[in-house]
Design a protein around this motif. Structure first.
Motif, mmCIF file in Angstrom:
data_model
loop_
_atom_site.group_PDB
_atom_site.id
_atom_site.type_symbol
_atom_site.label_atom_id
_atom_site.label_comp_id
_atom_site.label_asym_id
_atom_site.label_seq_id
_atom_site.Cartn_x
_atom_site.Cartn_y
_atom_site.Cartn_z
ATOM 1 N N VAL A 104 0.843 -1.200 0.000
ATOM 2 C CA VAL A 104 0.000 0.000 0.000
ATOM 3 C C VAL A 104 0.879 1.251 0.000
ATOM 4 O O VAL A 104 0.632 2.207 -0.741
ATOM 5 C CB VAL A 104 -0.944 0.008 1.223
ATOM 6 N N ILE A 105 1.909 1.223 0.832
ATOM 7 C CA ILE A 105 2.829 2.369 0.921
ATOM 8 C C ILE A 105 3.555 2.575 -0.409
ATOM 9 O O ILE A 105 3.651 3.699 -0.924
ATOM 10 C CB ILE A 105 3.841 2.145 2.057
ATOM 11 N N GLU A 106 4.068 1.492 -0.963
ATOM 12 C CA GLU A 106 4.853 1.592 -2.196
ATOM 13 C C GLU A 106 4.019 2.094 -3.381
ATOM 14 O O GLU A 106 4.560 2.721 -4.292
ATOM 15 C CB GLU A 106 5.462 0.228 -2.512
ATOM 16 N N GLN A 107 2.718 1.854 -3.345
ATOM 17 C CA GLN A 107 1.864 2.232 -4.470
ATOM 18 C C GLN A 107 1.242 3.618 -4.310
ATOM 19 O O GLN A 107 0.596 4.101 -5.246
ATOM 20 C CB GLN A 107 0.758 1.189 -4.636
ATOM 21 N N HIS A 108 1.450 4.245 -3.144
ATOM 22 C CA HIS A 108 0.849 5.563 -2.930
ATOM 23 C C HIS A 108 1.879 6.657 -3.197
ATOM 24 O O HIS A 108 2.997 6.604 -2.672
ATOM 25 C CB HIS A 108 0.299 5.692 -1.510
ATOM 26 N N PRO A 109 1.538 7.676 -3.985
ATOM 27 C CA PRO A 109 2.534 8.689 -4.364
ATOM 28 C C PRO A 109 3.026 9.557 -3.204
ATOM 29 O O PRO A 109 4.115 10.121 -3.294
ATOM 30 C CB PRO A 109 1.782 9.549 -5.396
ATOM 31 N N ARG A 110 2.262 9.652 -2.137
ATOM 32 C CA ARG A 110 2.655 10.531 -1.039
ATOM 33 C C ARG A 110 3.168 9.763 0.175
ATOM 34 O O ARG A 110 3.511 10.364 1.199
ATOM 35 C CB ARG A 110 1.482 11.424 -0.618
ATOM 36 N N LEU A 111 3.238 8.446 0.103
ATOM 37 C CA LEU A 111 3.766 7.639 1.198
ATOM 38 C C LEU A 111 5.146 7.103 0.824
ATOM 39 O O LEU A 111 5.384 6.737 -0.334
ATOM 40 C CB LEU A 111 2.826 6.474 1.523
ATOM 41 N N GLU A 112 6.013 7.057 1.814
ATOM 42 C CA GLU A 112 7.399 6.634 1.579
ATOM 43 C C GLU A 112 7.793 5.585 2.610
ATOM 44 O O GLU A 112 7.611 5.781 3.818
ATOM 45 C CB GLU A 112 8.332 7.843 1.686
ATOM 46 N N LEU A 113 8.320 4.463 2.139
ATOM 47 C CA LEU A 113 8.824 3.418 3.022
ATOM 48 C C LEU A 113 10.167 3.872 3.591
ATOM 49 O O LEU A 113 11.078 4.234 2.850
ATOM 50 C CB LEU A 113 8.979 2.113 2.243
ATOM 51 N N MET A 114 10.287 3.860 4.907
ATOM 52 C CA MET A 114 11.503 4.364 5.549
ATOM 53 C C MET A 114 12.620 3.342 5.630
ATOM 54 O O MET A 114 13.795 3.687 5.788
ATOM 55 C CB MET A 114 11.172 4.872 6.955
ATOM 56 N N CYS A 115 12.274 2.077 5.547
ATOM 57 C CA CYS A 115 13.268 0.995 5.510
ATOM 58 C C CYS A 115 12.557 -0.249 5.007
ATOM 59 O O CYS A 115 11.322 -0.335 5.083
ATOM 60 C CB CYS A 115 13.889 0.759 6.886
ATOM 61 N N PRO A 116 13.283 -1.202 4.475
ATOM 62 C CA PRO A 116 12.627 -2.424 3.999
ATOM 63 C C PRO A 116 11.889 -3.124 5.131
ATOM 64 O O PRO A 116 12.363 -3.158 6.269
ATOM 65 C CB PRO A 116 13.802 -3.275 3.490
ATOM 66 N N THR A 117 10.725 -3.671 4.823
ATOM 67 C CA THR A 117 9.958 -4.422 5.822
ATOM 68 C C THR A 117 10.560 -5.813 5.939
ATOM 69 O O THR A 117 10.507 -6.610 4.991
ATOM 70 C CB THR A 117 8.474 -4.505 5.418
ATOM 71 N N GLN A 118 11.127 -6.105 7.097
ATOM 72 C CA GLN A 118 11.783 -7.392 7.309
ATOM 73 C C GLN A 118 10.857 -8.411 7.957
ATOM 74 O O GLN A 118 10.911 -9.595 7.645
ATOM 75 C CB GLN A 118 13.031 -7.203 8.179
ATOM 76 N N THR A 119 10.049 -7.938 8.913
ATOM 77 C CA THR A 119 9.163 -8.852 9.632
ATOM 78 C C THR A 119 7.784 -8.204 9.801
ATOM 79 O O THR A 119 7.038 -8.113 8.847
ATOM 80 C CB THR A 119 9.789 -9.271 10.988
ATOM 81 N N LEU A 120 7.472 -7.712 11.010
ATOM 82 C CA LEU A 120 6.131 -7.213 11.299
ATOM 83 C C LEU A 120 6.103 -5.730 11.647
ATOM 84 O O LEU A 120 5.068 -5.207 12.034
ATOM 85 C CB LEU A 120 5.506 -8.026 12.448
ATOM 86 N N ASN A 121 7.222 -5.055 11.497
ATOM 87 C CA ASN A 121 7.306 -3.603 11.682
ATOM 88 C C ASN A 121 7.330 -2.948 10.312
ATOM 89 O O ASN A 121 8.254 -3.190 9.523
ATOM 90 C CB ASN A 121 8.586 -3.210 12.429
ATOM 91 N N VAL A 122 6.336 -2.128 10.024
ATOM 92 C CA VAL A 122 6.271 -1.428 8.736
ATOM 93 C C VAL A 122 6.517 0.046 8.999
ATOM 94 O O VAL A 122 5.699 0.720 9.632
ATOM 95 C CB VAL A 122 4.914 -1.647 8.049
ATOM 96 N N ASN A 123 7.647 0.546 8.552
ATOM 97 C CA ASN A 123 8.050 1.922 8.805
ATOM 98 C C ASN A 123 7.820 2.786 7.570
ATOM 99 O O ASN A 123 8.310 2.464 6.485
ATOM 100 C CB ASN A 123 9.530 1.966 9.206
ATOM 101 N N PHE A 124 7.091 3.893 7.762
ATOM 102 C CA PHE A 124 6.782 4.752 6.625
ATOM 103 C C PHE A 124 6.603 6.190 7.095
ATOM 104 O O PHE A 124 6.570 6.492 8.290
ATOM 105 C CB PHE A 124 5.507 4.264 5.927
ATOM 106 N N ARG A 125 6.431 7.076 6.137
ATOM 107 C CA ARG A 125 6.049 8.458 6.438
ATOM 108 C C ARG A 125 5.286 9.043 5.253
ATOM 109 O O ARG A 125 5.345 8.520 4.136
ATOM 110 C CB ARG A 125 7.261 9.322 6.762
ATOM 111 N N TYR A 126 4.599 10.120 5.541
ATOM 112 C CA TYR A 126 3.895 10.886 4.521
ATOM 113 C C TYR A 126 4.833 11.977 4.024
ATOM 114 O O TYR A 126 5.490 12.664 4.817
ATOM 115 C CB TYR A 126 2.636 11.508 5.120
#
Length: 474
Positions: free
Chosen positions: A378-400
């Protein structure tokens, strides 16, 4: 005396209403209030005169209404949450039976349950001659692991204290849990003698940097004795490479502890067991069922490879008033614990495990990992959301990423705070090398993709609202 049956029936009606509300999309996660406002809303004062049961029931309703709904599917904030009914029943019965776990005599069924759970857990770690003990949280499992390591490697420290030992040093990653720092303080090691080692881009401890730090400690005349690895960091969900750390620990005759407080339950899934490669060669392992197994707080276990070390490190001789040499004394669990009074935390876990079985828990864990990947997409497909680091397990890090060009850290902090105050969703944040990151935690197994979608809608709505206010001000 008031009718207990009536009071209990009304109480369980309140409980049922609360559980039903958790599935209501209109139910807020929290009723946000600053402390002074909450003080004026709830009668906290304890008085000389007592209160009848009908008033207590009102207080229970208020407590549940004003507390954070950690069972909500929009509670994505901390490393616990969800509702596990078999475990909840265990929590009720534990309080009803109200015993302590120090001797078999006063807790026969609970004692054998705890022993079976430890045996079962050690079947996953492959500690074939291991043991374990329930403790009061993941922080205390790390503390007791450090004490056990010190007293095993330096037995004189148990009676004579740190003053009679060389200057000891312990090593953890710079992304390890702060409980290691508190443990260093508590055992008299000193926080300066807890060395924090650099991590790689994925948040995993660098084995080369660890070796260099150990050599530097030796050159200062210190004695390195403990390595604390992490199986699931609180920020990125990173797993240290245990197989790389084992030879380092053996080369320097150090105790290797694996802190699986967050990610430990993933060892149950064949899909994710590779994250624990090398665990069977570690000396101890922290496992918190109150996190990924959704057991009510607190439920934490420290497992050890050598069954003798806990009693050797933690037992005391002046206990004849409580521990007696009788036919069941070998089953007493108190001597291998720092505690005297020891709450029964085994029943709620045993009931849940009995209900779901290994296969049920594997399915729940695999479902959560799949949801983490869905949230990432969802984050990768949204133009205003940015993944802050690769998702390795169950922590999904992002920002607007604000279109206005506002500073991203401050902007996302505003979004998060506005979201929490609205009661729509609750999510936390952390600081990564590239900035403030919204840390989405996936651990409630009742979550579905629709709940993830709802969270992102809520987050983006708050972001749009704040952006519009910024434009209006300009």
């Amino acid at each position: 005396m008031e009718d207990h049956r009536k009071v209990l029936a009304e109480t369980f009606d309140i409980i049922q209403e609360y559980i039903d509300s958790l599935n209501n999309p209109a139910q807020k996660v929290n009723e946000f209030m600053l402390p002074e406002a909450l003080k004026s809303r709830f009668d906290f004062e304890l008085r000389a005169n007592g209160t009848p049961y009908n008033a207590l029931l009102d207080f229970i309703r208020q407590y549940l209404h004003l507390s954070v709904k950690t069972g909500s599917k929009q509670y994505l904030n901390q490393l616990f949450g969800g509702l596990n009914l078999p475990a909840l029943l265990g929590e009720f019965i534990t309080s009803l039976s109200n015993t302590s776990m120090y001797t078999y005599e006063v807790a026969p069924v609970a004692t054998l349950m705890e022993m079976e759970i430890v045996r079962k857990m050690n079947s996953f770690t492959r500690f074939t001659h291991g043991d374990g003990t329930f403790l009061t949280g993941g922080s205390n499992t790390n503390l007791v692991a450090m004490i056990t390591a010190r007293n095993h490697l330096f037995p004189e420290g148990k009676e004579k204290g740190m003053a009679h030992l060389p200057t000891l040093t312990a090593f953890v990653s710079e992304r390890s849990h702060f409980s290691f720092t508190k443990a260093a303080n508590a055992i008299g090691l000193g926080t300066q003698n807890l060395k924090k080692v650099a991590v790689d881009n994925h948040g995993k401890i660098c084995s080369r940097a660890l070796t260099e730090a150990i050599e530097a400690s030796l050159n200062r005349g210190e004695v390195p004795f403990f390595i604390g690895a992490t199986c699931g960091t609180t920020e990125m969900g990173a797993f240290d490479n245990l197989a790389e750390l084992v030879p380092v620990a053996r080369r320097y005759n150090m105790w290797l502890h694996a802190d699986g407080s967050w990610g430990g339950s993933a060892i149950m899934s064949p899909n994710w067991r590779h994250l624990f490669n090398g665990i069977e060669q570690c000396d101890s392992f922290s496992w918190n069922p109150h996190k990924l197994m959704n057991i009510p707080l607190i439920c934490s276990v420290l497992l050890v490879k050598d069954a003798s070390v806990l009693r050797e490190a933690l037992s005391s001789d002046d206990t004849s008033y409580i521990y007696h040499n009788d036919d069941s004394s070998q089953y007493d669990l108190g001597p291998k614990s720092l505690q005297c009074g020891k709450r029964v935390d085994s029943l709620k876990l045993w009931l849940a495990w009995k209900y779901f079985g290994d296969e049920g828990y594997v399915a729940r864990i695999n479902h959560l990992f799949a949801l983490a990947q869905y949230a990432t997409s969802v984050i990768e497909q949204h133009p205003r959301l940015e993944l802050m680091c690769p998702t390795q397990t169950l922590n999904v890090n992002f920002r607007y990423v604000p279109a206005s060009g506002d500073e991203a850290d401050k902007f996302n902090h505003k979004i998060r705070q506005s979201l929490v105050e609205s009661g729509k969703s609750m999510v936390n944040y952390c600081h990564l090398p590239n900035g403030l990151s919204i840390r989405l935690i996936l651990l409630n197994p009742d979550l579905e993709k629709s709940d993830i979608d709802r969270f992102f809608r809520n987050y983006l709505t708050e972001a749009k609202m704040i952006e519009e206010k910024s434009v209006t001000k300009v």
